[in-house]
Design an enzyme around this catalytic site. Structure first.
Site, mmCIF file in Angstrom:
data_model
loop_
_atom_site.group_PDB
_atom_site.id
_atom_site.type_symbol
_atom_site.label_atom_id
_atom_site.label_comp_id
_atom_site.label_asym_id
_atom_site.label_seq_id
_atom_site.Cartn_x
_atom_site.Cartn_y
_atom_site.Cartn_z
ATOM 1 N N GLY A 1 27.032 46.772 20.746
ATOM 2 C CA GLY A 1 27.496 46.732 21.886
ATOM 3 C C GLY A 1 27.568 44.968 21.761
ATOM 4 O O GLY A 1 27.850 44.850 23.155
ATOM 5 N N GLY A 2 26.576 44.372 21.228
ATOM 6 C CA GLY A 2 26.711 43.273 21.151
ATOM 7 C C GLY A 2 26.575 42.091 22.643
ATOM 8 O O GLY A 2 25.595 42.889 22.898
ATOM 9 N N CYS B 1 27.735 41.565 25.451
ATOM 10 C CA CYS B 1 27.936 41.875 26.511
ATOM 11 C C CYS B 1 26.654 42.811 27.759
ATOM 12 O O CYS B 1 25.817 43.211 27.986
ATOM 13 C CB CYS B 1 29.097 43.054 26.765
ATOM 14 S SG CYS B 1 29.206 43.509 28.663
ATOM 15 N N GLY C 1 27.151 24.727 36.357
ATOM 16 C CA GLY C 1 27.315 25.639 37.720
ATOM 17 C C GLY C 1 28.403 26.263 37.902
ATOM 18 O O GLY C 1 29.460 26.545 38.443
ATOM 19 N N ILE D 1 25.788 25.711 29.950
ATOM 20 C CA ILE D 1 27.138 24.921 30.415
ATOM 21 C C ILE D 1 28.226 25.303 29.570
ATOM 22 O O ILE D 1 29.691 24.346 28.755
ATOM 23 C CB ILE D 1 26.726 23.504 30.026
ATOM 24 C CG1 ILE D 1 26.434 23.176 28.194
ATOM 25 C CG2 ILE D 1 26.115 22.529 30.820
ATOM 26 C CD1 ILE D 1 26.221 21.703 27.925
ATOM 27 N N GLY D 2 28.247 26.536 28.508
ATOM 28 C CA GLY D 2 28.959 27.197 28.116
ATOM 29 C C GLY D 2 28.936 27.957 26.875
ATOM 30 O O GLY D 2 27.951 28.093 26.480
ATOM 31 N N ASP E 1 36.055 36.850 22.102
ATOM 32 C CA ASP E 1 35.389 35.609 21.842
ATOM 33 C C ASP E 1 36.009 34.501 20.940
ATOM 34 O O ASP E 1 36.138 33.532 21.021
ATOM 35 C CB ASP E 1 34.231 35.371 22.578
ATOM 36 C CG ASP E 1 34.079 36.033 24.051
ATOM 37 O OD1 ASP E 1 34.472 36.196 25.026
ATOM 38 O OD2 ASP E 1 32.234 35.331 24.527
ATOM 39 N N ALA F 1 34.378 40.023 28.202
ATOM 40 C CA ALA F 1 34.126 41.216 27.681
ATOM 41 C C ALA F 1 35.714 41.997 27.715
ATOM 42 O O ALA F 1 35.985 42.860 27.160
ATOM 43 C CB ALA F 1 32.846 42.021 28.574
ATOM 44 N N HIS G 1 39.229 52.234 57.478
ATOM 45 C CA HIS G 1 37.816 51.461 58.070
ATOM 46 C C HIS G 1 36.537 52.012 58.469
ATOM 47 O O HIS G 1 36.477 53.530 58.513
ATOM 48 C CB HIS G 1 38.119 50.981 59.799
ATOM 49 C CG HIS G 1 37.316 50.789 60.530
ATOM 50 N ND1 HIS G 1 37.100 49.410 60.752
ATOM 51 C CD2 HIS G 1 36.757 51.311 61.425
ATOM 52 C CE1 HIS G 1 36.308 49.092 61.775
ATOM 53 N NE2 HIS G 1 36.232 50.113 62.507
#
Length: 451
Positions: A32-33, A35, A171, A259-260, A300, A308, A432
């Site tokens: 599953g790595g 994710c 952020g 930050i990434g 990635d 993913a 609705h």
């Protein structure tokens, strides 16, 4: 042979086996790595738990009184582990059921067509084609003292108590989701972002609206803020940063560096063997092939967009092309979701991006003050935007910030993939009361502007 059993890798392996290829997959850690184990699923599990807590805590306004309410952090993280294990077991069963050979260990590509595995299923393996799907890992830049901070991987390992306070550096998507989790549970949260707004890669109004909502919940938000150093300050950690040319300091019991992420291919190639790299990671052509013959890369480790579902779509496309099957997914239409409250979901171009590309656009918008489901849930200011080409009327983007946005963005993605006009997408009847009926209102606004 597939290296890496995340969403891209395991999906590609299962499809390859289904299409008749003799297939093996190598995984060093858990099926599953990232994710399923250190990313999407664990964070959403935590957010579900914190949403239940926050709903109960805020229930008095609607007649729900929860006496003695408390959040047990070890139990919440144990729940997260149960969910991850259950889904990882499902991936393992999927692969076995498809007839994929499962190899436990670390893979090293020793030559085109040759892989050495060290670990439980160690040995030398030959494969006509090799697919790299090794994913990404958190980035920790060379800021003094940042080794005192946690990455998302470390935070998700859990703790024995709820932090009194936490400072989140970043952020973006990861930082905002953890800010939501801890703010829900009553932790004092500070978010520090280097760009001029939260979610700087998205529509400007999304980040601005989110900042207002978070501040209303008690979260401190600093933008245009650059971290200089992190220091131990008694029991807490002090984060020193500059904001609008002024030096500031905030302290927290914990600090998260969010930050990434960077592509992960450390140790993947033996000495004398390598592939061409670019700013994103491993360089690939339109068919996902690297500079090594018959060696491919998806997800990635090679993609600009680290999601993913992008890895999954690329894995499917790569295998389909290898087997001569026509693509089933439009890889250019990529929905993206942030599981804050209210949720954010986007697809395609923003108005600003379209204008930068020289595309004439019109924008339709509906602020959901009168939407019945939104009034009932009261999640804060919610809205929907649709962007279309001003001349052809074809939809080119959508931005949703509302309850269940992640469940509705697929419809907008389908409209973009099928090149529907605003008028065509507006034609559908929507139920609705629902959050989705706000789509019709936003599209009607767009159609009126298009004329």
């Amino acid at each position: 042979l597939v290296i890496g059993a995340g969403p891209g890798g395991y999906t590609a392996a299962a499809l390859a086996a289904k299409l008749g290829l003799s297939t093996a997959i190598v995984e060093e850690r858990s099926w599953g790595g990232t994710c399923l184990n250190r990313g999407c699923v664990p964070t959403k599990t935590l957010l579900h738990a914190s949403e239940v807590y926050r709903s109960a805590a805020d229930g008095a306004a609607i007649g729900i009184h929860a006496e003695g309410l408390r959040a047990d952090i070890p139990e919440i993280f144990a729940y997260k582990e149960r969910i991850s294990r259950q889904l990882c077991g499902g991936v393992e069963s999927l692969l076995k059921g498809a007839g994929v050979t499962l190899l436990r260990g670390r893979a090293v590509i020793t030559a085109p067509g040759s892989v050495r595995v060290t670990g439980e299923d160690g040995g030398d393996y030959e494969a006509r084609r090799i697919l790299i799907a090794t994913g990404s890992v958190p980035v920790r830049p060379p800021i003094p003292g940042l080794e005192l901070a946690m990455t998302s991987d470390e935070l998700l390992e859990g703790t024995d108590h709820l932090y009194r306070s936490i400072v989140i550096i970043g952020g973006g998507v990861i930082g905002i989701e953890f800010a939501t989790f801890y703010a829900d549970l009553g932790c004092a949260v500070t978010v520090i972002e280097g760009m001029d707004r939260l979610l700087p890669n998205m529509d400007k109004e999304l980040g601005q609206n989110l900042a207002l909502i978070l501040k209303k919940q008690g979260v401190k938000v600093f933008t245009n803020a650059m971290v200089q150093r992190v220091e131990q300050a008694g029991e807490d950690l002090a984060v020193h940063f500059t904001c609008k040319e002024k030096e500031e300091t905030v302290s927290g019991e914990a600090v998260l560096c969010a930050i990434g992420r960077r592509s992960y291919c450390d140790g993947l190639f033996a000495d004398g063997v390598g592939v061409e790299m670019n700013g994103r990671g491993i360089a690939v052509n339109a068919n996902f092939e690297t500079s090594l013959p018959h060696v491919y890369a998806i997800g990635d480790v090679s993609s600009k967009i680290q999601l993913a579902h992008v890895a999954t779509a690329q894995g499917i496309a790569c295998v389909e092309r290898l087997c001569g099957v026509q693509d089933h997914t439009d890889l250019s239409v990529v929905p993206s979701c942030i599981y804050c409250r209210p949720e954010i979901a986007v697809v395609g171009l923003t108005e600003a991006e379209a204008k930068e590309m020289g595309i004439p656009v019109k924008v339709g918008k509906h602020v959901m003050f009168g939407n019945a489901k939104t009034v009932i849930a009261d999640p804060g200011r919610c809205f929907m935007k649709f962007v279309s080409h001003a001349e052809t009327h074809e939809l080119v983007g959508a931005q949703l910030m509302c309850e269940h946005a992640s469940d509705m963005i697929g419809g907008a993605a389908q409209a973009l993939a099928n090149r529907l006009t605003a008028e065509q997408f507006c034609r559908a009847m929507r139920p609705h009361p629902s959050f989705e009926e706000a789509m019709t209102a936003a599209l009607e606004d767009l159609c009126e502007k298009l004329g």
